[in-house]
Write a protein that holds these residues in place. Structure first.
Motif, PDB file in Angstrom:
ATOM      1  N   HIS A 411       0.804  -1.381  -0.058  1.00 20.88           N
ATOM      2  CA  HIS A 411       0.058   0.095  -0.044  1.00 20.88           C
ATOM      3  C   HIS A 411       0.873   1.112  -0.084  1.00 20.88           C
ATOM      4  O   HIS A 411       0.654   2.160  -0.777  1.00 20.88           O
ATOM      5  CB  HIS A 411      -0.822  -0.063   1.134  1.00 20.88           C
ATOM      6  N   GLN A 412       1.882   1.257   0.939  1.00 25.63           N
ATOM      7  CA  GLN A 412       2.756   2.310   0.819  1.00 25.63           C
ATOM      8  C   GLN A 412       3.604   2.587  -0.571  1.00 25.63           C
ATOM      9  O   GLN A 412       3.464   3.853  -1.020  1.00 25.63           O
ATOM     10  CB  GLN A 412       3.791   2.117   1.848  1.00 25.63           C
ATOM     11  N   LEU A 413       4.007   1.828  -1.185  1.00 28.55           N
ATOM     12  CA  LEU A 413       4.723   1.847  -2.251  1.00 28.55           C
ATOM     13  C   LEU A 413       3.612   2.191  -3.483  1.00 28.55           C
ATOM     14  O   LEU A 413       4.046   2.844  -4.448  1.00 28.55           O
ATOM     15  CB  LEU A 413       5.501   0.678  -2.592  1.00 28.55           C
ATOM     16  N   TYR A 414       2.523   1.508  -3.517  1.00 26.70           N
ATOM     17  CA  TYR A 414       1.607   1.750  -4.475  1.00 26.70           C
ATOM     18  C   TYR A 414       0.987   3.110  -4.549  1.00 26.70           C
ATOM     19  O   TYR A 414       1.042   3.857  -5.582  1.00 26.70           O
ATOM     20  CB  TYR A 414       0.429   0.757  -4.190  1.00 26.70           C
ATOM     21  N   TYR A 415       0.692   3.380  -3.215  1.00 29.02           N
ATOM     22  CA  TYR A 415      -0.055   4.890  -3.145  1.00 29.02           C
ATOM     23  C   TYR A 415       1.081   5.851  -3.353  1.00 29.02           C
ATOM     24  O   TYR A 415       0.752   7.109  -4.059  1.00 29.02           O
ATOM     25  CB  TYR A 415      -0.357   5.084  -1.770  1.00 29.02           C
ATOM     26  N   GLY A 416       2.564   5.826  -3.017  1.00 30.43           N
ATOM     27  CA  GLY A 416       3.201   6.514  -3.216  1.00 30.43           C
ATOM     28  C   GLY A 416       3.700   6.820  -4.560  1.00 30.43           C
ATOM     29  O   GLY A 416       4.259   7.999  -5.181  1.00 30.43           O
ATOM     30  N   ALA A 472      10.694  14.803  -9.201  1.00 29.08           N
ATOM     31  CA  ALA A 472       9.572  13.653  -9.497  1.00 29.08           C
ATOM     32  C   ALA A 472       9.911  12.287 -10.182  1.00 29.08           C
ATOM     33  O   ALA A 472       9.563  11.089 -10.028  1.00 29.08           O
ATOM     34  CB  ALA A 472       8.277  14.221 -10.170  1.00 29.08           C
ATOM     35  N   ASN A 473      10.673  12.512 -11.320  1.00 26.50           N
ATOM     36  CA  ASN A 473      11.225  11.366 -12.346  1.00 26.50           C
ATOM     37  C   ASN A 473      12.095  10.603 -11.370  1.00 26.50           C
ATOM     38  O   ASN A 473      11.833   9.205 -11.495  1.00 26.50           O
ATOM     39  CB  ASN A 473      11.819  11.919 -13.197  1.00 26.50           C
ATOM     40  N   ILE A 474      12.818  10.977 -10.340  1.00 27.27           N
ATOM     41  CA  ILE A 474      13.867  10.254  -9.686  1.00 27.27           C
ATOM     42  C   ILE A 474      13.055   9.208  -8.631  1.00 27.27           C
ATOM     43  O   ILE A 474      13.186   8.272  -8.550  1.00 27.27           O
ATOM     44  CB  ILE A 474      14.998  10.967  -8.968  1.00 27.27           C
ATOM     45  N   GLN A 475      12.146  10.123  -7.776  1.00 29.84           N
ATOM     46  CA  GLN A 475      11.258   9.449  -7.001  1.00 29.84           C
ATOM     47  C   GLN A 475      10.295   8.345  -7.561  1.00 29.84           C
ATOM     48  O   GLN A 475      10.230   7.284  -6.785  1.00 29.84           O
ATOM     49  CB  GLN A 475      10.397  10.416  -6.437  1.00 29.84           C
ATOM     50  N   ILE A 476       9.870   8.573  -8.669  1.00 29.03           N
ATOM     51  CA  ILE A 476       9.167   7.483  -9.635  1.00 29.03           C
ATOM     52  C   ILE A 476       9.806   6.373 -10.052  1.00 29.03           C
ATOM     53  O   ILE A 476       9.522   5.136  -9.685  1.00 29.03           O
ATOM     54  CB  ILE A 476       8.380   7.948 -10.834  1.00 29.03           C
ATOM     55  N   ALA A 477      11.220   6.445 -10.276  1.00 29.47           N
ATOM     56  CA  ALA A 477      12.095   5.282 -10.605  1.00 29.47           C
ATOM     57  C   ALA A 477      12.598   4.696  -9.180  1.00 29.47           C
ATOM     58  O   ALA A 477      12.211   3.447  -9.279  1.00 29.47           O
ATOM     59  CB  ALA A 477      13.410   6.079 -11.324  1.00 29.47           C
ATOM     60  N   ASP A 478      12.742   5.400  -8.114  1.00 28.44           N
ATOM     61  CA  ASP A 478      13.018   4.575  -6.971  1.00 28.44           C
ATOM     62  C   ASP A 478      11.684   3.913  -6.441  1.00 28.44           C
ATOM     63  O   ASP A 478      11.997   2.524  -6.077  1.00 28.44           O
ATOM     64  CB  ASP A 478      13.605   5.662  -5.576  1.00 28.44           C
ATOM     65  N   LEU A 483       8.930  -1.427  -5.576  1.00 32.83           N
ATOM     66  CA  LEU A 483       7.875  -1.936  -5.835  1.00 32.83           C
ATOM     67  C   LEU A 483       7.933  -3.534  -6.687  1.00 32.83           C
ATOM     68  O   LEU A 483       7.467  -4.423  -6.495  1.00 32.83           O
ATOM     69  CB  LEU A 483       6.621  -1.439  -6.396  1.00 32.83           C
ATOM     70  N   ASP A 484       8.813  -3.035  -7.554  1.00 31.95           N
ATOM     71  CA  ASP A 484       9.190  -4.554  -8.394  1.00 31.95           C
ATOM     72  C   ASP A 484       9.753  -5.508  -7.572  1.00 31.95           C
ATOM     73  O   ASP A 484       9.707  -6.631  -7.566  1.00 31.95           O
ATOM     74  CB  ASP A 484      10.166  -3.851  -9.559  1.00 31.95           C
ATOM     75  N   GLN A 485      10.659  -4.934  -6.810  1.00 26.89           N
ATOM     76  CA  GLN A 485      11.325  -6.110  -5.950  1.00 26.89           C
ATOM     77  C   GLN A 485      10.451  -6.561  -4.808  1.00 26.89           C
ATOM     78  O   GLN A 485      10.446  -7.884  -4.719  1.00 26.89           O
ATOM     79  CB  GLN A 485      12.636  -5.315  -4.991  1.00 26.89           C
ATOM     80  N   LEU A 486       9.534  -5.692  -4.435  1.00 28.08           N
ATOM     81  CA  LEU A 486       8.647  -6.449  -3.274  1.00 28.08           C
ATOM     82  C   LEU A 486       7.510  -7.287  -4.093  1.00 28.08           C
ATOM     83  O   LEU A 486       7.301  -8.461  -3.393  1.00 28.08           O
ATOM     84  CB  LEU A 486       7.674  -5.200  -2.588  1.00 28.08           C
ATOM     85  N   LEU A 487       7.250  -7.081  -5.156  1.00 25.13           N
ATOM     86  CA  LEU A 487       6.301  -8.009  -6.050  1.00 25.13           C
ATOM     87  C   LEU A 487       7.128  -9.230  -6.785  1.00 25.13           C
ATOM     88  O   LEU A 487       6.390 -10.133  -7.301  1.00 25.13           O
ATOM     89  CB  LEU A 487       5.568  -7.094  -6.982  1.00 25.13           C
TER      90      LEU A 487
END
Length: 696
Positions: A411-416, A472-478, A483-487
């Motif tokens: 939820h944190q990463l998805y909403y973030g 914003a681009n850097i934050q989106i990439a991070d 989220l990829d790693q968590l999933l």
């Protein structure tokens, strides 16, 4: 030969005593009378047997004779104790057929797994294996044409045929897939496969069929059935496979890869709007799908589940101590010397001289089998089982805590990530407005209507919005990588997330969440299970004062003592009790009581911590609700402002830069509204994590 020429010579044979070593003739201890008896008694499996055999004439099968004589044999009236069993081909078939069916099943499974590794698609594997049932009519036809029975070798031929016929299907399916990768249509690729693969399939099949032709012409009852099944089955399968397999492939694949026009348009639009790098894959996800992927592939959660299984096995192992145990022990020893028994002269009428008899051999073998049932130990076993169950509950609570943490992290990463992309969109709109303002400022400075300081302010606004866009681009990439790693997805997978919208779950009041947390919070549940475990340890420590009573029954075999029987049975009760241990048991009881007190205090501590954490989360939820209302009102004002400026732009009373600034302000308000709503949703998720009320 001279000593056995007459029957009377047998009476003069001397017999030696194993104990006294005396020699006496056989006539002194026995009476021998000759009589006639059967010279040979035939037995099968230890039962006296009479065998009736017959040989089949050429042109007839053994099954025909069985079908003809079995009704008449069943009518025979047999004396008590007699029975009739059939041997020969019928017996061999009943003995071999189950093993052959098992071999056939194993071969089909092996073929399926091998093809699955190669094609990695169950539908394609089933299409390839469809050649196996298509070849069965050909195998039957081969036996009919050659007039061979379906026996052991014919069954072997059928098993071999199953492995051979899939080759033609593999050639066809592989060629169809190759043509489809080259860009050919599905139907065109299937048609070309039937045309272009006809010659190689025909040549290989006919070569195999002609190769076994000598075995058919030999007329051998052993090899002719096998060859006829293979030859005719291959030829039949060749024609049927060329016709059926391409059609099956088209039918199956057309339903899977033929998209509708709307789906194709949506897919094309997604590819155009994604703007992803050429090497990066794009995956669309909803929040429930992301949670499902994380729960399925997270390593920490898998480890927690394995621990639950481990503790469950520990409970089963502890419970097994309630039942009797059967054990066996064996000893083999070599003795350096043995005791002898001396029989003096005159002690008994025989022997007439002093004799010495050994009491045993120089080697000794002892084997014992003991069946033991604990009695008073069952109290300790009961406590040990309870402790193991408490460990299992602790591991289950840890697994639920890991699950809740994973769901909350998703939820944190998805909403973030959703909020970061909204911020990127707002920063992009702000940058466009700043560039438009910069152009107006440059024109005004050039026309001497403004000072250059206004130009510097416009350039500063452009740089600030550019910096916001880069951040914003850097934050989106991070966030995307985390989220990829968590999933459990490849780290370069670009995620396209859908907005889950307002939550359908209504937030309860504080007392509701507090009541749920005190009952369902994983840490509190683990602490309560630890208290139960500590209480079981205290009870087990007190049980150490009880003597160990065991019922047993044993059988002992020995071959070293000649005066003892070889097998001896025994049963009884065995009691073991530590009378004095210098206060060790009392110290263990005190230690376990201290552990119980620690566990009980830990429950109170965790209850207080969860209450404080829940209060903080509930206050955060109330603040997020207020911020969401403010952000929604601000968005409504910005929309109204944009509407008014749009009307002014149509009447040419404002510049485009002012309108772009209003658009950027609206985008910023939309971003703030989304962040406030997602913050509210995240606060609800945090309450569910603390209370342990995430839906399974």
């Amino acid at each position: 030969q001279a000593s056995r020429s007459s029957f009377s010579d047998l009476r003069d044979v001397y017999v030696n005593s194993q104990v006294t070593q005396a020699r006496v003739p056989l006539r002194a201890i026995s009476r021998l009378n000759p009589e006639w008896q059967p010279s040979r008694i035939v037995r099968r499996n230890g039962v006296r047997t009479l065998t009736v055999q017959s040989f089949v004439k050429s042109g007839h099968y053994a099954s025909e004779i069985i079908n003809a004589v079995s009704p008449r044999i069943k009518k025979l009236a047999l004396p008590p104790g007699f029975r009739i069993e059939y041997g020969g081909e019928l017996s061999n078939q009943a003995e071999v057929q189950p093993q052959m069916l098992t071999a056939l099943a194993i071969s089909i499974i092996a073929i399926f797994l091998t093809l699955l590794i190669q094609f990695r698609d169950v539908s394609e594997v089933l299409i390839v294996m469809s050649a196996i049932p298509l070849a069965l009519p050909g195998a039957v036809m081969g036996l009919i044409i050659t007039r061979n029975p379906f026996g052991f070798t014919a069954f072997m031929g059928l098993i071999s045929l199953c492995g051979i016929v899939v080759r033609n299907s593999i050639i066809l399916v592989d060629y169809i897939k190759e043509k489809m990768h080259e860009g050919h249509a599905l139907e065109q690729a299937a048609t070309e496969a039937g045309e272009r693969r006809l010659r190689p399939i025909f040549l290989t099949t006919m070569a195999a069929a002609v190769g076994v032709l000598p075995m058919i012409l030999s007329g051998s009852s052993l090899w002719s059935p096998l060859a006829s099944v293979i030859a005719i089955g291959l030829i039949w399968s060749m024609f049927i496979t060329l016709l059926v397999v391409p059609v099956l492939f088209v039918i199956v694949k057309s339903h899977r890869i033929k998209p509708s026009s709307a789906a194709a348009a949506a897919l094309l639009a997604a590819l155009i709007l994604a703007a992803a790098p050429a090497h990066a894959a794009t995956q669309r996800l909803t929040l429930p799908e992301a949670v499902h992927l994380a729960l399925k592939g997270n390593s920490a959660l898998k480890i927690a589940r394995f621990k639950v299984v481990e503790k469950a096995m520990k409970v089963a192992a502890a419970r097994a101590d309630n039942f009797p145990k059967l054990s066996n022990y064996s000893w083999y020893m070599g003795l350096s010397s043995s005791q002898a028994l001396t029989v003096p002269v005159g002690l008994i009428p025989v022997p007439i001289q002093q004799s010495v008899a050994g009491q045993g051999s120089s080697s000794f073998f002892l084997n014992g089998t003991v069946l033991a049932q604990p009695v008073t130990q069952l109290l300790k076993v009961h406590e040990a089982t309870g402790i193991a169950r408490s460990d299992q509950r602790v591991s289950e609570a840890d697994e639920k805590k890991a699950r809740n943490d994973v769901i909350y992290a998703v939820h944190q990463l998805y909403y973030g990530l959703l909020a970061a992309r909204a911020q990127k969109e707002a920063a992009g709109a702000g940058l466009a407005a700043a560039k438009e303002s910069l152009r107006d400022a440059q024109n005004a400075v050039a026309a001497k209507r403004m000072l250059e300081v206004a130009l510097n302010e416009a350039q500063t606004a452009v740089l600030q919005n550019t910096q916001s866009l880069l951040s914003a681009n850097i934050q989106i990439a991070d966030l995307n990588a985390e989220l990829d790693q968590l999933l459990g997805l490849p780290l370069d997978t670009k995620l396209e997330l859908s907005d889950p919208g307002p939550s359908q779950q209504l937030a309860g009041d504080r007392d509701y969440y507090l009541q749920k947390a005190l009952c369902l919070n994983p840490e509190i549940r683990a602490a309560k299970a630890t208290v139960a475990k500590a209480q079981g340890g205290v009870n087990a420590a007190w049980d150490q004062y009880i003597p160990d009573v065991t019922l047993f029954a044993a059988n002992t075999y020995q071959n070293g003592a000649s005066f003892l029987t070889h097998n001896m049975g025994s049963f009884g009760v065995m009691v073991s009790w530590d009378v004095w241990d210098w206060g060790k048991r009392n110290a263990v009881v005190g230690e376990r009581c201290a552990q119980r007190s620690q566990a009980e205090e830990n429950v109170h501590r965790l209850g207080d911590e969860v209450t404080v954490e829940l209060d903080n989360a509930f206050r955060k939820l109330e603040n997020e609700k207020s911020m969401m209302a403010v952000a929604r009102e601000a968005l409504a004002l910005q929309k109204e402002r944009l509407r008014l400026l749009s009307n002014q732009l149509k009447t040419a009373t404002i510049s485009y830069s002012k309108y772009d600034e209003a658009v950027a302000a609206e985008k910023k308000a939309e971003s703030d509204d989304l962040q406030a709503r997602l913050g509210y949703e995240l606060a609800i998720a945090e309450l569910n994590r603390i209370a342990g009320t995430f839906e399974r």
